[in-house]
Design an enzyme around this catalytic site. Structure first.
Site, PDB file in Angstrom:
ATOM      1  CG  ASP A   1      -2.328   0.585   0.765  1.00  0.00           C
ATOM      2  OD1 ASP A   1      -2.335   1.745   0.319  1.00  0.00           O
ATOM      3  OD2 ASP A   1      -3.342  -0.123   0.858  1.00  0.00           O
TER       4      ASP A   1
ATOM      5  CG  HIS B   1      -4.435   2.012  -2.190  1.00  0.00           C
ATOM      6  ND1 HIS B   1      -4.472   2.720  -1.017  1.00  0.00           N
ATOM      7  CD2 HIS B   1      -5.707   1.965  -2.641  1.00  0.00           C
ATOM      8  CE1 HIS B   1      -5.730   3.086  -0.763  1.00  0.00           C
ATOM      9  NE2 HIS B   1      -6.489   2.648  -1.736  1.00  0.00           N
TER      10      HIS B   1
ATOM     11  CD  GLU C   1     -10.196   3.634  -1.394  1.00  0.00           C
ATOM     12  OE1 GLU C   1     -11.136   4.030  -0.721  1.00  0.00           O
ATOM     13  OE2 GLU C   1      -9.084   3.316  -0.896  1.00  0.00           O
TER      14      GLU C   1
HETATM   15  C1  ACM Z   1     -10.663  -0.586   0.363  1.00  0.00           C
HETATM   16  O1  ACM Z   1     -11.125  -0.511   1.515  1.00  0.00           O
HETATM   17  N1  ACM Z   1     -10.153   0.498  -0.208  1.00  0.00           N
HETATM   18  C2  ACM Z   1     -10.660  -1.820  -0.371  1.00  0.00           C
END
Ligand code: ACM
Ligand code: ZN
Length: 777
Positions: A201, A276, A341
């Site tokens: 991440d 991420h 995201e």
């Molecule tokens: C997530 O909670 N962004 C998968």
């Protein structure tokens, strides 16, 4: 013909009654087996108990594990040998038809037999056997004076779903190898079979990749800002060294994968893309759109714009290299590629990304993301693996073979199933074990939101709107643990337990075997097992919820108490002291007067079994008076409109509790009409900061008073000493005392930040100001 159901139930009931002399309560097995019938007597485990195995080497390995887990607490060196004549006999019988992971367990006075079609089935069976022993069996140290008796029982058991998972984010905080093994043990105890390991991440790259050592040399380390709130951490500054983090070597990974495999748990690695990946960008900026430079962010990042470039061929070559090493390390059928995201701002202005879109005929950046994921899927499929990703992989068109992990709700899973794709259900509403499980005032800091044990238990992974055929595509569900606020293993355990116990029953047990009241009868024994094993857990479910309401007509404040526990014995005090077994027992709504702090807790057999909940009732000269808003409150956070700030009830730690009122991008300016000229000598007002939600304390609060509502005399100004960067999540009361004056009108002006500060994720956007409650004395 089936016998009438009532007769079946009666037969089981009579058997349970028949054995009640010897066995006062039914065994507390979690998750609840498909079928369990008690009978008379007990099997006694002794130092000379022999374990035998037969059928395959897997049976041998499980038998050895059984001996090994029983050893520390009992001190018994149980002999394990091949055959069928042991006192405890483990058999793999491939001649029968078995469901995946199915087992049968029979305990008689002189013999225990576990039969299954596979090692996985046998292993699930020994989890049940362990839970039939006294809870001290889970201790890592010798438990003295315990009779190691197992009630005679017949169990037939198999799971409802094939994917029963638990996730762990090791990027936001790093958890060492030993803790990861303990976590896997907790999963095994709950008969889970998937460990979803979130290895990548923004805030840390945690897996060694031999071809790109910089991914861990650079990407695994960030500057240490652990003393600052997660969402207000300044990025790494020039000259600063990144020292906080860690990573797993490939040897570590192999060790953990093998450890999980011994427990019939598949490790599904998650290698995030295209977003991420701030940690990867810091190490390899050449795979971004802009070329960087980047540093590993030490805290929250939003929106996530620094993502892999989808235009450059080099990005795909790099990702294929990384995935090749990942595939070598992880034998799992599924590889999780994240996909969530991704903010497409850079893709919109990147020449390479735009050229890719023209060349491939992609109409927007969603389709570019779909192109990205489909290309990665082709690569994984070419290696014999399957792709799974968060539900954003639906955007722009799902890759042909992809499985969707539905997190934003149930919709992603429904859309996947309707288009013939498999889905794993992890809706935040029921599966995100990173949010509060009790009152934010008394629970350790967590993500905003409340997910109680009862709500987890109520989770139904298969949406009712699916046809039977579509429902088959819901292959299971899992819990997720994001670790922004979880800095160590002890806290991680606290967050997942006992909610994972509830979830395990959702995903293992038949839905008609689920019963909240009955689960709560078994749960205390599970907590005793955690105690014995040195595993931390929360008692959030044993809290008392207090709801205060203001009755407009009578001006009374009514306080109600409740708990999600079935039939709780709630005892309370109103003098500020801690409740005791002899305190008043709650029997119905209370009418409150004056300034009171009510404290309440749940008791059982004369002992407090949860934490103490506290509610301040703040009846004062402003309570119930008319409020005039010179600046209106936001429609998004109205509280209960005009009486919110003066209803005598303080807002809780949750800004969504209906007691807080929000002002967006403005100051707050209110006047309270006390009705008549009134002698006053102090005013206070409370404010909340929740910096991750763009809510900041006011810079200052000015108090003044008037008798005609036109000319105001200043009474005092209160300035906060807490810098916005240090506010995190907090409540601050701004109080001012002054020589007594007579006044009818009191004016409160709170000066907000108006816009989020430059270091904040929302820099330049409207900041929120949240107020509750105003008190005049
Ligand atoms: C997530 O909670 N962004 C998968
Ligand atoms: Zn690009």
């Amino acid at each position: 013909m089936k016998p009438p159901i009532l007769i079946c139930i009666l037969a089981v009931f009579m058997q349970m009654v028949a054995c009640s002399n010897e066995q006062a309560t039914a065994p507390a097995v979690i998750p609840q087996p498909v079928e369990m019938v008690l009978s008379h007597g007990r099997f006694r485990l002794a130092p000379d108990t022999r374990i035998s195995w037969s059928g395959s080497q897997e049976a041998s390995a499980v038998a050895a594990q059984l001996a090994s887990v029983l050893r520390p607490a009992t001190g018994f060196e149980l002999i394990v040998s091949e055959g069928i004549d042991g006192d405890i006999s483990l058999l793999i019988d491939a001649s029968e038809e078995w469901k995946p992971e199915e087992y049968r367990l029979t305990v008689e006075k002189n013999k225990v037999i576990i039969t299954a079609g596979s090692g996985a089935g046998l292993f699930r069976g020994i989890q049940t056997l362990r839970q039939l022993l006294p809870p001290q069996a889970f201790s890592h140290n010798r438990a003295e004076g315990v009779k190691w008796a197992i009630p005679c029982v017949r169990v037939t058991d198999y799971p409802r779903f094939g994917w029963r998972g638990m996730h762990l984010d090791v990027s936001r905080h790093f958890f060492d190898k030993e803790f990861v093994k303990k976590y896997i043990d907790i999963l095994a105890m709950h008969k889970l079979n998937v460990f979803h390991w979130h290895l990548v991440d923004d805030q840390g790259w945690r897996i060694e990749i031999k071809k790109y050592p910089e991914l861990t040399e650079v990407g695994a380390w960030r500057v240490d800002r652990e003393d600052k709130p997660w969402d207000s951490r300044q990025p790494q500054q020039p000259g600063e060294k990144a020292t906080y983090g860690g990573f797993y070597t490939q040897d570590d990974i192999r060790e953990i994968v093998a450890y999980a495999a011994d427990r019939f748990i598949t490790v599904v690695p998650e290698i995030e893309m295209p977003a991420h990946v701030g940690s990867a960008m810091a190490a390899c900026p050449e795979y971004s759109c802009t070329g960087g430079p980047f540093t590993v962010p030490p805290g929250g990042v939003w929106p996530i714009t620094d993502i892999y470039c989808a235009g450059k061929e080099e990005t795909f070559a790099f990702l294929e290299d990384v995935l090749t090493e990942v595939i070598d390390l992880f034998p799992s059928e599924y590889i999780h590629i994240g996909g969530d995201e991704a903010d497409k701002t850079e893709w919109k202005r990147c020449r390479d990304c735009q050229a890719r879109m023209r060349k491939e005929g992609l109409k927007d950046e969603h389709e570019l993301q779909s192109y990205f994921i489909k290309r990665i899927e082709l690569f994984l499929n070419s290696k014999g693996r399957r792709l799974i990703g968060w539900d954003e992989i639906l955007q722009g068109g799902l890759a042909p073979e992809a499985t969707v992990m539905s997190w934003q709700g149930f919709e992603g899973g429904i859309a996947a199933a309707r288009s013939g794709h498999k889905a794993v259900m992890v809706p935040t509403s029921h599966c995100y074990l990173s949010v509060y499980q009790g009152d934010p005032v008394t629970e350790p800091e967590s993500f905003r939101g409340l997910l109680t044990l009862k709500k987890v238990y109520s989770f139904e992974p298969v949406p009712p709107e699916l046809t039977a055929e579509e429902a088959e595509l819901i292959i299971g569900a899992q819990g997720c643990l994001w670790t922004e606020y979880i800095t160590d293993g002890t806290r991680a355990e606290y967050m997942i337990l006992p909610r994972l116990s509830a979830l395990s029953e959702v995903i293992w047990s038949p839905s008609d075997r689920r019963n909240w009241e009955e689960f709560n009868i078994r749960l205390p024994k599970m907590l005793e097992r955690f105690d014995a094993a040195g595993i931390n857990y929360s008692r959030g479910s044993y809290r008392v919820d207090m709801y205060a309401s203001y009755d407009e007509a009578s001006g009374d404040i009514i306080l109600e108490m409740a708990s999600e526990q079935p039939s709780p014995e709630i005892r309370y005090t109103t003098d500020g002291s801690d409740p005791l077994p002899g305190s008043e027992e709650y029997s119905g709504p209370l009418k409150m007067t004056g300034k009171t702090t009510v404290k309440a807790a749940i008791f059982e057999n004369g002992k407090m079994i949860g934490g103490i909940s506290s509610k301040a009732i703040n009846i004062n000269k402003a309570t119930g008076m008319k409020v005039q808003y010179n600046i209106p409150f936001s429609d998004k956070y109205r509280g209960h409109a005009d009486r919110t700030l003066v209803n005598g009830i303080n807002g809780s730690g949750d800004f969504n509790d209906g007691h807080w009122q929000g002002f967006e991008g403005t100051d707050m300016d209110v006047v309270i009409d006390l009705g008549d000229e009134t002698t006053i000598s102090s005013i206070s007002s409370g404010y909340m900061a929740a910096v991750g939600s763009w809510i900041f304390l006011p810079r200052s609060v000015e108090y003044s008073c008037s008798n005609d509502g036109n000319d105001y005399t200043p009474l005092g100004t209160v300035i906060t000493e807490v810098d916005p960067a240090d506010q995190g999540n907090m409540i601050e009361v701004y109080s001012s005392s002054f020589p007594a004056v007579n006044a009818r009108y009191v004016r409160i002006v709170a000066r907000g930040l108006i816009t989020c500060p430059p270091w904040h994720a929302g820099a330049g956007n409207k900041a929120w100001l949240f107020c509750d409650e105003i008190s005049v004395e």
